[in-house]
Design a protein around this motif. Structure first.
Motif, PDB file in Angstrom:
ATOM      1  N   ALA A  26     -37.815  -9.169  26.470  1.00  0.00           N
ATOM      2  CA  ALA A  26     -36.907  -7.886  26.390  1.00  0.00           C
ATOM      3  C   ALA A  26     -37.720  -6.714  25.760  1.00  0.00           C
ATOM      4  CB  ALA A  26     -35.677  -8.232  25.408  1.00  0.00           C
ATOM      5  N   ALA A  53     -31.848  -0.553  40.951  1.00  0.00           N
ATOM      6  CA  ALA A  53     -33.288  -0.667  41.116  1.00  0.00           C
ATOM      7  C   ALA A  53     -33.431  -0.666  42.780  1.00  0.00           C
ATOM      8  CB  ALA A  53     -33.530  -2.055  40.853  1.00  0.00           C
ATOM      9  N   CYS A  67     -36.978   9.309  32.491  1.00  0.00           N
ATOM     10  CA  CYS A  67     -36.260   7.984  32.077  1.00  0.00           C
ATOM     11  C   CYS A  67     -35.655   8.476  30.792  1.00  0.00           C
ATOM     12  CB  CYS A  67     -37.191   6.721  32.035  1.00  0.00           C
ATOM     13  SG  CYS A  67     -38.252   6.423  33.392  1.00  0.00           S
ATOM     14  N   SER A 104     -30.111   5.460  31.033  1.00  0.00           N
ATOM     15  CA  SER A 104     -30.023   3.800  30.673  1.00  0.00           C
ATOM     16  C   SER A 104     -29.130   3.725  29.508  1.00  0.00           C
ATOM     17  CB  SER A 104     -31.291   3.478  30.336  1.00  0.00           C
ATOM     18  OG  SER A 104     -31.223   2.106  29.877  1.00  0.00           O
ATOM     19  N   LYS A 106     -28.870   1.092  27.877  1.00  0.00           N
ATOM     20  CA  LYS A 106     -29.639   0.234  26.980  1.00  0.00           C
ATOM     21  C   LYS A 106     -30.273   1.234  25.970  1.00  0.00           C
ATOM     22  CE  LYS A 106     -30.469  -3.717  29.844  1.00  0.00           C
ATOM     23  NZ  LYS A 106     -31.405  -4.507  30.369  1.00  0.00           N
ATOM     24  N   TYR A 110     -36.171  -0.216  25.939  1.00  0.00           N
ATOM     25  CA  TYR A 110     -36.270  -0.846  27.446  1.00  0.00           C
ATOM     26  C   TYR A 110     -36.744  -0.020  28.711  1.00  0.00           C
ATOM     27  CZ  TYR A 110     -33.305  -4.507  25.048  1.00  0.00           C
ATOM     28  OH  TYR A 110     -33.066  -5.407  24.027  1.00  0.00           O
ATOM     29  N   ARG A 113     -39.802  -0.823  30.793  1.00  0.00           N
ATOM     30  CA  ARG A 113     -39.933  -2.242  31.541  1.00  0.00           C
ATOM     31  C   ARG A 113     -38.725  -1.803  32.647  1.00  0.00           C
ATOM     32  NH1 ARG A 113     -36.790  -7.110  29.399  1.00  0.00           N
ATOM     33  NH2 ARG A 113     -35.036  -5.718  29.984  1.00  0.00           N
ATOM     34  N   ASP A 114     -37.576  -1.280  32.174  1.00  0.00           N
ATOM     35  CA  ASP A 114     -36.380  -1.624  33.275  1.00  0.00           C
ATOM     36  C   ASP A 114     -36.311  -0.199  34.023  1.00  0.00           C
ATOM     37  OD1 ASP A 114     -35.870  -4.015  32.145  1.00  0.00           O
ATOM     38  OD2 ASP A 114     -34.016  -3.286  31.042  1.00  0.00           O
ATOM     39  N   LYS A 118     -39.953   0.156  37.214  1.00  0.00           N
ATOM     40  CA  LYS A 118     -39.291  -0.146  38.547  1.00  0.00           C
ATOM     41  C   LYS A 118     -39.022   0.985  39.543  1.00  0.00           C
ATOM     42  CE  LYS A 118     -36.525  -4.142  36.812  1.00  0.00           C
ATOM     43  NZ  LYS A 118     -35.109  -4.461  36.189  1.00  0.00           N
TER      44      LYS A 118
END
Length: 312
Positions: A26, A53, A67, A104, A106, A110, A113-114, A118
């Motif tokens: 995670a 995604a 991001c 995001s 989250k 993260y 990675r997320d 991607k």
């Protein structure tokens, strides 16, 4: 924005150690972002719907896709008022582009990675310079951990070597941070551990992302429940500035060492990160950061973030 725990936004070393403690894959670190934007930045920083995604959009040279965590105050907020949101908008303007935040829900930990990996977005702000997961720009500011105390009656400490830190009441520190390392090093962790866990309702940070709200850290000092808090300055500068109880915020001297003599860094250069291979975007960001330097400095000053020369 490893910042970051948001940034932490946890510093890179702390994040690496934290990531290793999780059984799920995670924890790839974070973008940190902070405080109130100028109106011109707000115009460019309107929230955009987060794509899936499968719906990743191709790069547009007229847009800088950043991001960002939607709810990680004071570093990143969906209305564009976070510190790193403001800085990203200033850099986009210097590039002649419109900023587009890809949000995001989250924590920022993260984002790489997320989202970045991607290709849902192209830039993460507020990473530690040299973050190994990405290519990082030249640093655009350097700050560090701070001692937050009450201005009227709190101890005016500047170094972890100050013996008063062993005698004061509670010392509040973020989990996984250099401050937590030093709290253990001076023999204070055992007596403060239950108190720190109470600030997150006794959730364990060992198998899930758990962090003390930066505003809570500041509030603990303002209320007198803690005598000292030692967070990363960009995470708390806004809250210190807004406190109704006058508070003192002092950069921790970068002289901290563990009992074995190993240095514990207290100050960190902050950069933007792009995917490996995005060399053209990296070069464009480096050029824009030079052009945006006055705006970035003004944002940091407005937030009350203490800085030192990069690389020092």
């Amino acid at each position: 924005m490893l910042r970051s725990f948001g940034r932490s936004r946890l510093r890179l070393a702390g994040l690496t150690a934290l990531a290793a403690a999780f059984t799920a894959p995670a924890f790839a670190t974070a973008a940190l972002a902070q405080a109130k934007p100028a109106q011109s930045a707000l115009v460019q920083a309107q929230p955009h719907t987060q794509p899936s995604a499968e719906a990743a959009a191709p790069q547009d040279d007229g847009v800088l896709r950043v991001c960002a965590a939607a709810n990680q105050p004071p570093l990143s907020l969906k209305d564009g008022t976070g510190l790193e949101n403001r800085i990203a908008a200033a850099v986009a303007e210097a590039m002649g582009r419109k900023v587009q935040f890809v949000w995001s829900e989250k924590p920022a930990i993260y984002l790489v990675r997320d989202f970045l990996d991607k290709k849902l977005c192209d830039v993460v702000a507020g990473l530690d310079t040299g973050d190994p997961r990405v290519l990082t720009t030249k640093p655009y500011y350097r700050s560090g951990y701070v001692f937050v105390t009450r201005a009227k009656d709190g101890p005016d400490v500047t170094s972890w070597s100050d013996p008063r830190l062993k005698q004061v009441g509670h010392v509040a520190v973020p989990f996984g941070s250099p401050s937590e390392t030093m709290l253990k090093n001076i023999g204070r962790y055992e007596e403060d551990m239950a108190y720190l866990y109470s600030l997150v309702n006794f959730r364990s940070p060992r198998n899930q992302y758990t962090q003390i709200d930066p505003a809570r850290l500041v509030g603990e000092v303002a209320s007198g429940k803690a005598d000292v808090a030692v967070p990363f300055a960009p995470d708390v500068a806004r809250f210190v500035k807004a406190s109704s109880v006058p508070l003192r915020m002092t950069l921790v001297k970068d002289d901290a060492t563990r009992a074995d003599g190993q240095k514990v860094a207290m100050r960190f250069d902050q950069s933007m990160g792009v995917r490996r291979g995005d060399d053209a975007l990296l070069a464009a960001l480096d050029t824009a950061l030079v052009k945006a330097r006055p705006a970035i400095d003004a944002i940091l000053k407005d937030e009350g973030v203490p800085t030192v020369p990069t690389g020092s």
